[in-house]
Design a protein around this motif. Structure first.
Motif, PDB file in Angstrom:
ATOM      1  N   SER A  84      43.238  53.057  46.131  1.00 44.52           N
ATOM      2  CA  SER A  84      43.661  51.956  46.994  1.00 44.52           C
ATOM      3  C   SER A  84      43.908  50.727  46.128  1.00 44.52           C
ATOM      4  CB  SER A  84      42.617  51.671  48.080  1.00 44.52           C
ATOM      5  OG  SER A  84      41.391  51.288  47.514  1.00 44.52           O
ATOM      6  N   VAL A  85      44.612  49.760  46.686  1.00 44.12           N
ATOM      7  CA  VAL A  85      45.042  48.591  45.933  1.00 44.12           C
ATOM      8  C   VAL A  85      44.603  47.325  46.655  1.00 44.12           C
ATOM      9  CG1 VAL A  85      47.085  47.338  45.109  1.00 44.12           C
ATOM     10  CG2 VAL A  85      47.014  49.822  44.962  1.00 44.12           C
ATOM     11  N   VAL A  86      44.107  46.362  45.875  1.00 39.77           N
ATOM     12  CA  VAL A  86      43.735  45.052  46.404  1.00 39.77           C
ATOM     13  C   VAL A  86      44.605  44.020  45.704  1.00 39.77           C
ATOM     14  CG1 VAL A  86      41.881  43.371  46.675  1.00 39.77           C
ATOM     15  CG2 VAL A  86      41.363  45.823  46.786  1.00 39.77           C
ATOM     16  N   SER A  87      45.324  43.219  46.482  1.00 37.69           N
ATOM     17  CA  SER A  87      46.203  42.197  45.912  1.00 37.69           C
ATOM     18  C   SER A  87      45.449  40.886  45.731  1.00 37.69           C
ATOM     19  CB  SER A  87      47.405  41.970  46.822  1.00 37.69           C
ATOM     20  OG  SER A  87      48.168  43.149  46.903  1.00 37.69           O
ATOM     21  N   TYR A  88      45.905  40.083  44.783  1.00 38.41           N
ATOM     22  CA  TYR A  88      45.256  38.794  44.526  1.00 38.41           C
ATOM     23  C   TYR A  88      46.270  37.756  44.084  1.00 38.41           C
ATOM     24  CZ  TYR A  88      45.624  40.106  39.578  1.00 38.41           C
ATOM     25  OH  TYR A  88      46.107  40.470  38.345  1.00 38.41           O
ATOM     26  N   ASP A  89      45.912  36.479  44.303  1.00 41.02           N
ATOM     27  CA  ASP A  89      46.651  35.369  43.719  1.00 41.02           C
ATOM     28  C   ASP A  89      46.011  34.982  42.386  1.00 41.02           C
ATOM     29  OD1 ASP A  89      48.469  35.037  45.928  1.00 41.02           O
ATOM     30  OD2 ASP A  89      46.812  34.135  47.032  1.00 41.02           O
ATOM     31  N   LYS A  90      44.671  34.978  42.384  1.00 37.42           N
ATOM     32  CA  LYS A  90      43.893  34.691  41.173  1.00 37.42           C
ATOM     33  C   LYS A  90      42.814  35.758  41.052  1.00 37.42           C
ATOM     34  CE  LYS A  90      45.761  30.669  40.121  1.00 37.42           C
ATOM     35  NZ  LYS A  90      46.437  30.375  38.887  1.00 37.42           N
ATOM     36  N   LEU A  91      42.471  36.113  39.814  1.00 32.48           N
ATOM     37  CA  LEU A  91      41.486  37.155  39.553  1.00 32.48           C
ATOM     38  C   LEU A  91      40.398  36.611  38.640  1.00 32.48           C
ATOM     39  CD1 LEU A  91      40.679  40.216  39.704  1.00 32.48           C
ATOM     40  CD2 LEU A  91      42.081  40.534  37.651  1.00 32.48           C
ATOM     41  N   ILE A  92      39.143  36.892  38.998  1.00 33.36           N
ATOM     42  CA  ILE A  92      37.999  36.506  38.169  1.00 33.36           C
ATOM     43  C   ILE A  92      37.274  37.780  37.750  1.00 33.36           C
ATOM     44  CG2 ILE A  92      35.761  35.335  38.144  1.00 33.36           C
ATOM     45  CD1 ILE A  92      36.887  33.412  40.268  1.00 33.36           C
ATOM     46  N   LEU A  93      37.022  37.909  36.452  1.00 34.60           N
ATOM     47  CA  LEU A  93      36.234  39.034  35.948  1.00 34.60           C
ATOM     48  C   LEU A  93      34.813  38.539  35.698  1.00 34.60           C
ATOM     49  CD1 LEU A  93      38.738  40.580  33.366  1.00 34.60           C
ATOM     50  CD2 LEU A  93      38.338  41.257  35.745  1.00 34.60           C
ATOM     51  N   ALA A  94      33.868  39.095  36.445  1.00 30.95           N
ATOM     52  CA  ALA A  94      32.457  38.711  36.318  1.00 30.95           C
ATOM     53  C   ALA A  94      31.626  39.983  36.215  1.00 30.95           C
ATOM     54  CB  ALA A  94      32.033  37.859  37.508  1.00 30.95           C
ATOM     55  N   VAL A  95      31.972  40.812  35.253  1.00 30.97           N
ATOM     56  CA  VAL A  95      31.386  42.155  35.158  1.00 30.97           C
ATOM     57  C   VAL A  95      30.098  42.207  34.345  1.00 30.97           C
ATOM     58  CG1 VAL A  95      33.573  43.318  35.541  1.00 30.97           C
ATOM     59  CG2 VAL A  95      32.893  42.735  33.215  1.00 30.97           C
ATOM     60  N   GLY A  96      29.716  41.116  33.726  1.00 27.38           N
ATOM     61  CA  GLY A  96      28.469  41.119  32.957  1.00 27.38           C
ATOM     62  C   GLY A  96      28.621  41.886  31.658  1.00 27.38           C
ATOM     63  N   SER A  97      27.510  42.426  31.201  1.00 28.64           N
ATOM     64  CA  SER A  97      27.511  43.143  29.930  1.00 28.64           C
ATOM     65  C   SER A  97      26.896  44.523  30.115  1.00 28.64           C
ATOM     66  CB  SER A  97      26.695  42.358  28.897  1.00 28.64           C
ATOM     67  OG  SER A  97      25.351  42.248  29.336  1.00 28.64           O
ATOM     68  N   ASN A  98      26.957  45.323  29.089  1.00 23.88           N
ATOM     69  CA  ASN A  98      26.332  46.645  29.100  1.00 23.88           C
ATOM     70  C   ASN A  98      25.245  46.693  28.046  1.00 23.88           C
ATOM     71  OD1 ASN A  98      27.920  47.899  31.114  1.00 23.88           O
ATOM     72  ND2 ASN A  98      29.587  48.121  29.649  1.00 23.88           N
ATOM     73  N   ALA A  99      24.226  47.476  28.334  1.00 25.56           N
ATOM     74  CA  ALA A  99      23.122  47.625  27.381  1.00 25.56           C
ATOM     75  C   ALA A  99      23.558  48.512  26.215  1.00 25.56           C
ATOM     76  CB  ALA A  99      21.923  48.250  28.083  1.00 25.56           C
ATOM     77  N   ASN A 100      23.124  48.160  25.015  1.00 20.70           N
ATOM     78  CA  ASN A 100      23.298  49.051  23.878  1.00 20.70           C
ATOM     79  C   ASN A 100      22.259  50.155  24.011  1.00 20.70           C
ATOM     80  OD1 ASN A 100      25.342  47.589  22.601  1.00 20.70           O
ATOM     81  ND2 ASN A 100      23.864  46.214  21.678  1.00 20.70           N
ATOM     82  N   THR A 101      22.672  51.380  23.863  1.00 19.79           N
ATOM     83  CA  THR A 101      21.745  52.492  24.031  1.00 19.79           C
ATOM     84  C   THR A 101      21.725  53.374  22.793  1.00 19.79           C
ATOM     85  OG1 THR A 101      23.454  53.825  25.087  1.00 19.79           O
ATOM     86  CG2 THR A 101      22.023  52.559  26.537  1.00 19.79           C
ATOM     87  N   LEU A 102      20.604  54.022  22.609  1.00 19.23           N
ATOM     88  CA  LEU A 102      20.487  54.997  21.532  1.00 19.23           C
ATOM     89  C   LEU A 102      21.240  56.258  21.912  1.00 19.23           C
ATOM     90  CD1 LEU A 102      16.676  54.728  20.766  1.00 19.23           C
ATOM     91  CD2 LEU A 102      18.562  53.822  19.404  1.00 19.23           C
ATOM     92  N   LYS A 103      21.826  56.889  20.932  1.00 14.91           N
ATOM     93  CA  LYS A 103      22.522  58.146  21.183  1.00 14.91           C
ATOM     94  C   LYS A 103      21.506  59.281  21.021  1.00 14.91           C
ATOM     95  CE  LYS A 103      26.381  55.933  21.536  1.00 14.91           C
ATOM     96  NZ  LYS A 103      26.284  54.969  22.565  1.00 14.91           N
TER      97      LYS A 103
END
Length: 146
Positions: A84-103
């Motif tokens: 599905s698609v969501v339209s926008y006039d302005k877009l904000i990316l507020a996705v935070g960060s990811n943890a570094n993990t051991l392999k």
């Protein structure tokens, strides 16, 4: 103005409240199905607190519980994991960060990032004889104390 925010962090909730107050239509896209919460407080769930105790106060934005998989900047659209698609006039990316993990190839090693991670940790702690905490970030330090 139609504003879409990808992610539902404290920054996203704060921006959403401000934008709504200014009269904008806000849609938040977040793959987490839990209510928005203060991520830095998720370890409080280990103390038998509920998600409501760490929740971010709701506002009147629309929340879509799906993952954003593509941003079409030319057409001002976000494609979701169900196509599905969501339209926008302005877009904000507020996705935070990811943890570094051991392999490490083990189901006994987890990174604590979400409510579901804390729930998994709670189950693991029921049979654990000892626990090692790696990481000096806020959640790592708090986990070591608990």
């Amino acid at each position: 103005m139609n504003i879409v925010i990808i992610g539902y962090s404290v920054a996203a909730a704060t921006a959403s409240k401000r934008l709504i107050k200014e009269g904008h239509n806000v849609t938040i896209i977040s793959k987490e199905s839990d209510a928005p919460y203060y991520r830095a407080r998720i370890l409080e769930l280990l103390e038998n607190k509920s998600l409501k105790d760490i929740a971010i106060a709701p506002d009147s934005s629309t929340v879509i519980n799906k993952a954003a998989v593509k941003i079409d900047r030319e057409n001002h659209q976000v494609v979701l994991d169900d196509n599905s698609v969501v339209s926008y006039d302005k877009l904000i990316l507020a996705v935070g960060s990811n943890a570094n993990t051991l392999k490490v190839n083990s189901d006994k090693v987890i990174a604590i990032r979400s409510v579901s991670d804390v729930r998994r940790l709670q189950e693991m702690l029921k049979s654990a004889k000892s626990v090692a905490v790696l990481g000096g970030g806020l959640l790592g330090l708090e986990a070591a104390v608990k």
